[in-house]
Scaffold this active site. Structure first.
Site, PDB file in Angstrom:
ATOM      1  N   SER A   9       0.843  -1.198   0.000  1.00  0.00           N
ATOM      2  CA  SER A   9       0.000   0.000   0.000  1.00  0.00           C
ATOM      3  C   SER A   9       0.876   1.245   0.000  1.00  0.00           C
ATOM      4  O   SER A   9       1.634   1.497   0.942  1.00  0.00           O
ATOM      5  CB  SER A   9      -0.903   0.017   1.234  1.00  0.00           C
ATOM      6  OG  SER A   9      -1.498   1.300   1.349  1.00  0.00           O
ATOM      7  N   HIS A  34      -1.288  -1.303  -4.179  1.00  0.00           N
ATOM      8  CA  HIS A  34      -2.578  -0.964  -3.578  1.00  0.00           C
ATOM      9  C   HIS A  34      -2.629   0.543  -3.337  1.00  0.00           C
ATOM     10  O   HIS A  34      -1.718   1.116  -2.740  1.00  0.00           O
ATOM     11  CB  HIS A  34      -2.725  -1.732  -2.262  1.00  0.00           C
ATOM     12  CG  HIS A  34      -4.061  -1.601  -1.605  1.00  0.00           C
ATOM     13  ND1 HIS A  34      -5.161  -2.344  -1.981  1.00  0.00           N
ATOM     14  CD2 HIS A  34      -4.477  -0.819  -0.581  1.00  0.00           C
ATOM     15  CE1 HIS A  34      -6.194  -2.025  -1.214  1.00  0.00           C
ATOM     16  NE2 HIS A  34      -5.801  -1.093  -0.351  1.00  0.00           N
ATOM     17  N   ASP A  36      -4.850   3.547  -1.702  1.00  0.00           N
ATOM     18  CA  ASP A  36      -5.918   3.854  -0.749  1.00  0.00           C
ATOM     19  C   ASP A  36      -6.427   5.261  -0.966  1.00  0.00           C
ATOM     20  O   ASP A  36      -5.709   6.234  -0.725  1.00  0.00           O
ATOM     21  CB  ASP A  36      -5.379   3.712   0.680  1.00  0.00           C
ATOM     22  CG  ASP A  36      -5.238   2.262   1.082  1.00  0.00           C
ATOM     23  OD1 ASP A  36      -6.233   1.527   0.952  1.00  0.00           O
ATOM     24  OD2 ASP A  36      -4.136   1.860   1.498  1.00  0.00           O
ATOM     25  N   MET A  38      -9.058   8.165   0.005  1.00  0.00           N
ATOM     26  CA  MET A  38      -9.896   8.572   1.150  1.00  0.00           C
ATOM     27  C   MET A  38     -10.491   9.946   0.911  1.00  0.00           C
ATOM     28  O   MET A  38      -9.837  10.815   0.336  1.00  0.00           O
ATOM     29  CB  MET A  38      -9.037   8.618   2.415  1.00  0.00           C
ATOM     30  CG  MET A  38      -8.327   7.305   2.700  1.00  0.00           C
ATOM     31  SD  MET A  38      -7.387   7.428   4.231  1.00  0.00           S
ATOM     32  CE  MET A  38      -6.656   5.795   4.283  1.00  0.00           C
ATOM     33  N   HIS A  68      -8.500   1.173  -4.000  1.00  0.00           N
ATOM     34  CA  HIS A  68      -9.458   0.961  -2.911  1.00  0.00           C
ATOM     35  C   HIS A  68     -10.124   2.293  -2.588  1.00  0.00           C
ATOM     36  O   HIS A  68      -9.503   3.171  -1.983  1.00  0.00           O
ATOM     37  CB  HIS A  68      -8.670   0.398  -1.700  1.00  0.00           C
ATOM     38  CG  HIS A  68      -9.468   0.219  -0.461  1.00  0.00           C
ATOM     39  ND1 HIS A  68      -8.871   0.017   0.773  1.00  0.00           N
ATOM     40  CD2 HIS A  68     -10.805   0.200  -0.229  1.00  0.00           C
ATOM     41  CE1 HIS A  68      -9.809  -0.112   1.694  1.00  0.00           C
ATOM     42  NE2 HIS A  68     -10.994   0.009   1.113  1.00  0.00           N
ATOM     43  N   MET A  70     -12.267   4.464  -0.524  1.00  0.00           N
ATOM     44  CA  MET A  70     -12.947   4.671   0.756  1.00  0.00           C
ATOM     45  C   MET A  70     -13.702   5.987   0.640  1.00  0.00           C
ATOM     46  O   MET A  70     -13.291   7.017   1.185  1.00  0.00           O
ATOM     47  CB  MET A  70     -11.919   4.686   1.894  1.00  0.00           C
ATOM     48  CG  MET A  70     -11.371   3.294   2.196  1.00  0.00           C
ATOM     49  SD  MET A  70      -9.848   3.346   3.173  1.00  0.00           S
ATOM     50  CE  MET A  70      -8.655   3.439   1.857  1.00  0.00           C
ATOM     51  N   MET A 139     -11.826  -5.893   5.264  1.00  0.00           N
ATOM     52  CA  MET A 139     -10.965  -4.980   6.040  1.00  0.00           C
ATOM     53  C   MET A 139     -10.644  -5.619   7.382  1.00  0.00           C
ATOM     54  O   MET A 139     -11.543  -6.052   8.107  1.00  0.00           O
ATOM     55  CB  MET A 139     -11.671  -3.633   6.282  1.00  0.00           C
ATOM     56  CG  MET A 139     -11.794  -2.731   5.061  1.00  0.00           C
ATOM     57  SD  MET A 139     -10.241  -2.350   4.225  1.00  0.00           S
ATOM     58  CE  MET A 139      -9.272  -1.603   5.544  1.00  0.00           C
ATOM     59  N   ASP A 177      -6.709  -6.343   4.383  1.00  0.00           N
ATOM     60  CA  ASP A 177      -6.097  -5.013   4.366  1.00  0.00           C
ATOM     61  C   ASP A 177      -6.162  -4.408   5.763  1.00  0.00           C
ATOM     62  O   ASP A 177      -7.251  -4.183   6.290  1.00  0.00           O
ATOM     63  CB  ASP A 177      -6.890  -4.159   3.356  1.00  0.00           C
ATOM     64  CG  ASP A 177      -6.336  -2.754   3.170  1.00  0.00           C
ATOM     65  OD1 ASP A 177      -5.331  -2.405   3.812  1.00  0.00           O
ATOM     66  OD2 ASP A 177      -6.931  -2.010   2.376  1.00  0.00           O
TER      67      ASP A 177
END
Ligand code: DX5
Ligand code: ZN
Length: 218
Positions: A9, A34, A36, A38, A68, A70, A139, A177
């Site tokens: 990540s 990966h 992330d 947000m 991913h 979020m 998660m 994750d």
């Protein structure tokens, strides 16, 4: 059982040198990165956006971008992330939205589709979508921040998704994750996980090649 994949990540990398972080991953011979994303709303933190992926591509990264989201409103960002170079886009089950339509739109954009669930969300929440996804992301921490402790109580959920996968002959990966290092990965693997997101323990590792080898041997 699918072969194990280690997906470092980039959230745990140096945000002033993200392209260097991606290069560290590819130099090890790993295929996945990966990312992330947000929004400060679905999770109480901000990270990066489509332009970051586009910049990593411009800097030459050919890694598989495991993206991913979020986000409370992921449907607004499928097109930008697909255009920016995402290979897989994972959305969360928790926000109230038409998940089936968003998953279809991810595939219509030429990306693989994933569905994620938080530690407090039961496995049955994602059950109706299992035949519409390439990946289920369980998660193993409450999302928002790297460096948190792995939650043991998520193991039965991994096992449940794994049971559905084998009973129904589904072709999907099970990703974990949050708080993943070799010892927690072993327990996730025993319950059916095959895809391991590692942030803190990857970038902080003294010997990343040894870490990559230990995940390849899971
Ligand atoms: C949590 C993120 C994770 C995180 C994992 O919100 O989704 O991908 O970066 O980081 P570590 O490995 O540090 O728990
Ligand atoms: Zn993640």
């Amino acid at each position: 059982m699918n072969a194990p994949i280690l997906a470092p990540s980039l959230l745990a990398g140096d945000h002033g040198a993200l392209a260097d972080g991606a290069a560290i991953v590819s130099r090890l011979g790993l295929a996945w990165l990966h990312l992330d994303i947000m929004d400060g709303h679905f999770v109480p933190n901000l990270s990066f956006g489509p332009e970051t992926l586009a910049a990593l591509r411009r800097h030459g990264s050919t890694l598989f971008f495991d993206t991913h989201l979020m986000l409370s409103e992921p449907h607004l960002f499928i097109d930008p992330f697909a255009r920016a170079g995402a290979n897989r886009i994972t959305i969360h089950i928790e926000p109230a939205l038409d998940h089936a339509t968003v998953l279809k739109s991810i595939r219509a954009h030429g990306c693989e589709a994933g569905i994620a669930l938080n530690p407090g969300t039961p496995a049955k929440a994602v059950e109706p979508f299992l035949d519409q996804v390439d990946l289920v992301l369980v998660m193993t921490v409450q999302p928002g921040f790297g460096g948190q402790a792995f939650r043991e109580d998520t193991l039965p959920k991994i096992a449940q998704v794994n049971r559905w996968r084998s009973e129904r002959g589904l072709d999907l990966r099970i990703e974990v994750d949050g708080g993943i290092e070799h010892s927690t990965a072993v327990r996730c693997r025993a319950n059916g996980a095959d895809t391991f997101v590692v942030g803190t323990h990857f970038f902080a590792a003294r010997d990343r090649a040894a870490l990559a080898a230990s995940f390849a041997a899971l």
